[in-house]
Design a protein around this motif. Structure first.
Motif, PDB file in Angstrom:
ATOM      1  N   LEU A   1      -5.286   8.561   1.681  1.00  0.00           N
ATOM      2  CA  LEU A   1      -4.704   7.233   1.470  1.00  0.00           C
ATOM      3  C   LEU A   1      -3.365   7.100   2.192  1.00  0.00           C
ATOM      4  CD1 LEU A   1      -4.927   4.490   0.082  1.00  0.00           C
ATOM      5  CD2 LEU A   1      -3.802   5.473  -1.921  1.00  0.00           C
ATOM      6  N   GLU A   2      -2.600   8.183   2.218  1.00  0.00           N
ATOM      7  CA  GLU A   2      -1.307   8.143   2.892  1.00  0.00           C
ATOM      8  C   GLU A   2      -1.489   7.928   4.388  1.00  0.00           C
ATOM      9  OE1 GLU A   2       2.848  10.366   2.124  1.00  0.00           O
ATOM     10  OE2 GLU A   2       1.142  11.695   2.553  1.00  0.00           O
ATOM     11  N   LEU A   3      -2.472   8.620   4.978  1.00  0.00           N
ATOM     12  CA  LEU A   3      -2.755   8.422   6.397  1.00  0.00           C
ATOM     13  C   LEU A   3      -3.242   7.003   6.667  1.00  0.00           C
ATOM     14  CD1 LEU A   3      -4.536  11.818   7.246  1.00  0.00           C
ATOM     15  CD2 LEU A   3      -2.274  11.058   8.013  1.00  0.00           C
ATOM     16  N   TYR A   4      -4.126   6.504   5.780  1.00  0.00           N
ATOM     17  CA  TYR A   4      -4.624   5.138   5.931  1.00  0.00           C
ATOM     18  C   TYR A   4      -3.478   4.129   5.808  1.00  0.00           C
ATOM     19  CZ  TYR A   4      -6.967   0.748   4.915  1.00  0.00           C
ATOM     20  OH  TYR A   4      -7.371  -0.564   4.927  1.00  0.00           O
TER      21      TYR A   4
ATOM     22  N   LEU B   1       0.829  -1.198   0.000  1.00  0.00           N
ATOM     23  CA  LEU B   1       0.000   0.000   0.000  1.00  0.00           C
ATOM     24  C   LEU B   1       0.866   1.253   0.000  1.00  0.00           C
ATOM     25  CD1 LEU B   1      -3.028   0.597   0.006  1.00  0.00           C
ATOM     26  CD2 LEU B   1      -2.933   0.711   2.501  1.00  0.00           C
ATOM     27  N   GLU B   2       2.014   1.188   0.692  1.00  0.00           N
ATOM     28  CA  GLU B   2       2.940   2.319   0.698  1.00  0.00           C
ATOM     29  C   GLU B   2       3.429   2.628  -0.713  1.00  0.00           C
ATOM     30  OE1 GLU B   2       6.142   1.586   3.348  1.00  0.00           O
ATOM     31  OE2 GLU B   2       4.896   1.558   5.152  1.00  0.00           O
TER      32      GLU B   2
ATOM     33  N   GLY C   1      -5.339  15.382  -4.657  1.00  0.00           N
ATOM     34  CA  GLY C   1      -4.507  15.732  -3.510  1.00  0.00           C
ATOM     35  C   GLY C   1      -5.147  15.292  -2.204  1.00  0.00           C
ATOM     36  N   ASP C   2      -6.474  15.543  -2.079  1.00  0.00           N
ATOM     37  CA  ASP C   2      -7.179  15.150  -0.852  1.00  0.00           C
ATOM     38  C   ASP C   2      -7.167  13.635  -0.675  1.00  0.00           C
ATOM     39  OD1 ASP C   2      -7.695  17.802  -0.440  1.00  0.00           O
ATOM     40  OD2 ASP C   2      -9.760  17.732  -1.207  1.00  0.00           O
TER      41      ASP C   2
ATOM     42  N   ARG D   1      -1.500   4.110   9.022  1.00  0.00           N
ATOM     43  CA  ARG D   1      -2.220   3.395  10.079  1.00  0.00           C
ATOM     44  C   ARG D   1      -2.209   1.890   9.820  1.00  0.00           C
ATOM     45  NH1 ARG D   1      -6.052   7.577   9.301  1.00  0.00           N
ATOM     46  NH2 ARG D   1      -7.432   6.097   8.232  1.00  0.00           N
ATOM     47  N   SER D   2      -2.408   1.514   8.554  1.00  0.00           N
ATOM     48  CA  SER D   2      -2.424   0.093   8.192  1.00  0.00           C
ATOM     49  C   SER D   2      -1.069  -0.562   8.443  1.00  0.00           C
ATOM     50  CB  SER D   2      -2.821  -0.057   6.722  1.00  0.00           C
ATOM     51  OG  SER D   2      -2.804  -1.402   6.325  1.00  0.00           O
ATOM     52  N   THR D   3      -0.003   0.136   8.043  1.00  0.00           N
ATOM     53  CA  THR D   3       1.344  -0.405   8.259  1.00  0.00           C
ATOM     54  C   THR D   3       1.643  -0.525   9.738  1.00  0.00           C
ATOM     55  OG1 THR D   3       2.110   0.567   6.174  1.00  0.00           O
ATOM     56  CG2 THR D   3       3.785  -0.047   7.782  1.00  0.00           C
TER      57      THR D   3
END
Length: 746
Positions: free
Chosen positions: A257-260, A192-193, A251-252, A263-265
């Protein structure tokens, strides 16, 4: 808030069994501490409480003989607290025997409604306790203040060893499956990263597109006189507006997605670490029996020995801990029996009469390090050299040149022992090879260091867990493979110009030592690729004394892998131990180093080694007639090899009689040419071995020797040799004529 165990699910005898096992651990530990404590009030208080707890629990389950036994111990400790008696080593022997009996009774009660207790043995122990101190009120009737409590209270008054957390039994297969799933979730989170990073690139492209549209709109605004141009400008304004909205939306969403992803990692990493923690236990749990074992053995041998364990709380994989119990026990027994001297010997040597054995456990550089050290007599290196020579393991000339580290490696050979006498304590000649093999099986290595007169130390380097392996990932035939880092000696980039060939075997020099080179493609039986690179990536692995350089296609870097066992329906795959997933989700096979070393040794003995410094590798046709040359002189071997290869024969070599005998049994030869005087097995013995084997006796043998005595010639022919030649035959055609006579031209 922690959840209490529901005791209602256990029978009273099950609860009693749990109580005894808990208190026995305290009794064992504190009794051993008594011998080393000049003012043991804290130990005596703990011992008294433990005996009192067992006594109360035994009364509840109506085991009167156990009540009497525990009460005797309790009174003994009370008397010692009051200074009425002083507990000596012989008294502690008796008390430890009582502890063993209590443990036996506790185990007998588990799941058993009517345990059969050894009444006679219990009574003899009660009498033995009574003899410890005549002033002790042991002979009195058991009448102490009432202790009438409910069953649950019995276990609430115990010094609880963290039993408040509910214990659930989970099968090993389920734990391994959970570990695999946790590892895969971490892989997916890392994927995901990378997906988030790709969106960032898309966002950058979107920004560039928006800038281009702005430029185009500005250009049109300067030439907007024509009605068509005005319409285009209006359309461009709408396009730019839509592009602006898309850029904002992208951008939003990228930020979300970056925050998710973070958190997922984080969640996957926490899950992964938590699952790993379920596989771990403090080292002290696995080593609980070591102090008692060392103490009992020392008493048996009339020695004074103190065992120190540093790092009891260090976490160790349960599987590793279980497998290490036998090897560590063996090292401790060796130290007690052969390492630590008697008190008289130690005093004469200027040492304290009490010897010390120390176990140190620590995590370092991603590995588990365990060191077993004693301050005993150590091993005399010259004595070790003589042992090696007397056991015919090496020639005196070579043995004299061996370094200390090389000498120590002989300790790990099967059946090798420096003990002058075999005893039950030291294992009746079972050598350190068992320890070495076990450590290797769990992916570690073992090293011994001796300081003659000062002591001995064994250094075990192990993976932190068998579930997660720190590896070097390489590429072979366009596929990833992993080597356990703990089993790699080193990694090198070897120039082709540094590669030499001797007796058809490529090698390079490392620290003044020849390292045989072998292609990973060949040993793993993978398709050969043509590479013209001038630097060859080499992974150097080793057995006890030999190093092998495995040539791979590419070094991809270090990586921690979650080990996944192979499907058992596949059986044992040659040179492969397990599998895993890389960070990108692609599968990788983990190399079985022990198996790989065996495969390399077999290839080397066959002589069919590919030339790794050639870009195009071609094997010699197997239709050639094959000759085995056996001689311990490299000069003679090379001369015979070149002489025969020039005539078209396929020639392989062996460096001594035993090496030759192993080669003959594992491969096919049309002819054997052997010297007489060689280490481990001479030419007469080799010839006799060949001629007495039904499946080998048809192979013709030529003996070539400097000895020209008639008795040697007769002895060689009697052993079964077809020809007996002197080495002067190299200078004429005598040897070639004999070869042609026996097997024909190449």
């Amino acid at each position: 808030m922690t959840k209490e165990i529901d005791y209602s699910q256990f029978s009273l005898l099950d609860l009693f069994s749990m109580e005894v096992k808990t208190q026995v651990a305290i009794l064992n530990d504190r009794l051993l501490a008594l011998e080393n404590q000049p003012q043991p009030q804290a130990e005596l208080a703990a011992l008294m409480r433990a005996a009192h707890s067992i006594k109360g629990a035994a009364r509840i389950v109506q085991l009167d003989s156990v009540v009497t036994l525990a009460h005797g111990m309790e009174d003994c400790f009370v008397a010692a607290q009051a200074g009425e008696i002083q507990l000596k080593a012989a008294d502690i022997d008796v008390l430890l025997a009582v502890v063993d009996m209590l443990l036996h009774i506790g185990e007998a009660c588990e799941g058993n409604s009517h345990p059969q207790l050894p009444a006679d043995r219990i009574q003899s122990l009660v009498s033995a306790i009574a003899s410890i101190g005549k002033s002790s009120p042991i002979s009195q009737t058991v009448t102490e203040s009432p202790w009438v409590v409910a069953p649950s209270q019995v276990f609430n008054q115990v010094e609880k060893p963290d039993i408040q957390n509910r214990v659930v039994r989970v099968g090993a297969d389920n734990l391994n499956s959970l570990m695999g799933l946790a590892g895969e979730s971490l892989v997916q989170a890392k994927w995901l990263e990378s997906f988030t990073d790709s969106l960032l690139k898309l966002k950058t492209n979107q920004t560039e597109l928006f800038d281009l549209l702005e430029g185009l709109e500005e250009l049109l605004s300067k030439h907007s006189q024509h009605p068509l141009e005005r319409q285009i400008q209006e359309k461009m304004t709408a396009v730019r507006q839509t592009a602006s909205e898309c850029r904002q939306l992208l951008g939003d969403r990228h930020n979300e997605l970056e925050l998710y992803s973070q958190r997922s990692t984080n969640l996957a990493d926490r899950l992964y670490r938590q699952v790993i923690a379920t596989h771990m236990s403090p080292f002290g749990e696995g080593g609980q029996g070591f102090p008692r074992m060392v103490r009992d053995m020392a008493r048996q041998l009339g020695k004074r020995i103190k065992l120190e364990i540093i790092g009891k709380s260090t976490l160790v994989d349960r599987d590793i801990l279980e497998r290490l119990e036998a090897p560590l026990t063996h090292l401790l027994r060796n130290a007690v029996d052969h390492g630590i001297e008697t008190p008289q010997e130690r005093i004469a040597a200027g040492k304290p009469e009490t010897g010390t054995i120390r176990i140190e456990v620590v995590h370092r550089a991603g590995m588990l390090l365990i060191t077993v050290i004693d301050d005993g007599r150590g091993i005399d290196l010259e004595f070790l050299r003589q042992q090696i020579i007397s056991k015919n393991l090496n020639s005196p000339e070579i043995t004299a040149k061996l370094t200390e580290a090389e000498l120590m490696e002989f300790l790990f050979l099967p059946g090798f022992s420096t003990a002058k006498t075999v005893t039950e304590i030291s294992g009746r000649g079972v050598g350190l090879d068992v320890v070495h093999s076990t450590v290797r099986e769990v992916g570690g290595n073992l090293r011994a260091v001796s300081q003659p007169g000062c002591g001995m130390s064994f250094h075990l380097q192990l993976p932190l867990t068998l579930s997660v392996l720190r590896t070097l990932v390489v590429e072979i035939a366009d596929e990833p493979y992993a080597f356990a880092l703990a089993r790699i000696h080193r990694v090198a980039m070897v120039p082709k110009s540094a590669i030499m060939v001797c007796e058809n075997q490529p090698f390079f020099m490392m620290n003044n030592q020849a390292v045989a080179l072998i292609s990973a493609h060949q040993v793993l039986e993978l398709p050969t690729q043509r590479e013209n690179a001038e630097l060859l990536p080499v992974v150097i692995i080793s057995d006890r004394l030999s190093h092998y350089g495995v040539v791979v296609d590419k070094l991809m870097g270090e990586c921690s892998l979650v080990v996944r066992p192979l499907d058992p329906r596949l059986g044992k795959l040659a040179n492969i131990s397990a599998a895993a997933l890389l960070d990108d989700g692609s599968p990788v096979l983990i190399i079985d180093i022990e198996d790989l070393v065996r495969s390399i040794a077999k290839l080397l003995s066959s002589g069919q080694i590919s030339q790794v410094n050639h870009s195009s590798q071609q094997e010699v046709a197997k239709t050639y007639k094959r000759v085995l040359v056996v001689d311990d002189s490299i000069t003679v071997r090379e001369m015979e090899r070149k002489l025969l290869e020039n005539k078209g024969y396929k020639v392989e070599v062996a460096v001594n009689g035993m090496d030759g005998w192993n080669a003959i049994r594992s491969s096919h030869y049309n002819l054997v040419i052997t010297d007489i005087d060689m280490p481990r097995m001479n030419g007469f013995e080799l010839t006799n071995q060949i001629k007495t084997q039904e499946n080998l006796k048809h192979i013709p043998v030529i003996i070539v020797s400097y000895k020209d005595r008639e008795e040697d010639r007769i002895k060689g022919l009697e052993a079964g040799a077809n020809y007996y030649l002197t080495k002067t035959s190299f200078h004429d055609d005598t040897l070639l004529k004999a070869v042609i006579d026996l097997i024909g031209e190449a």
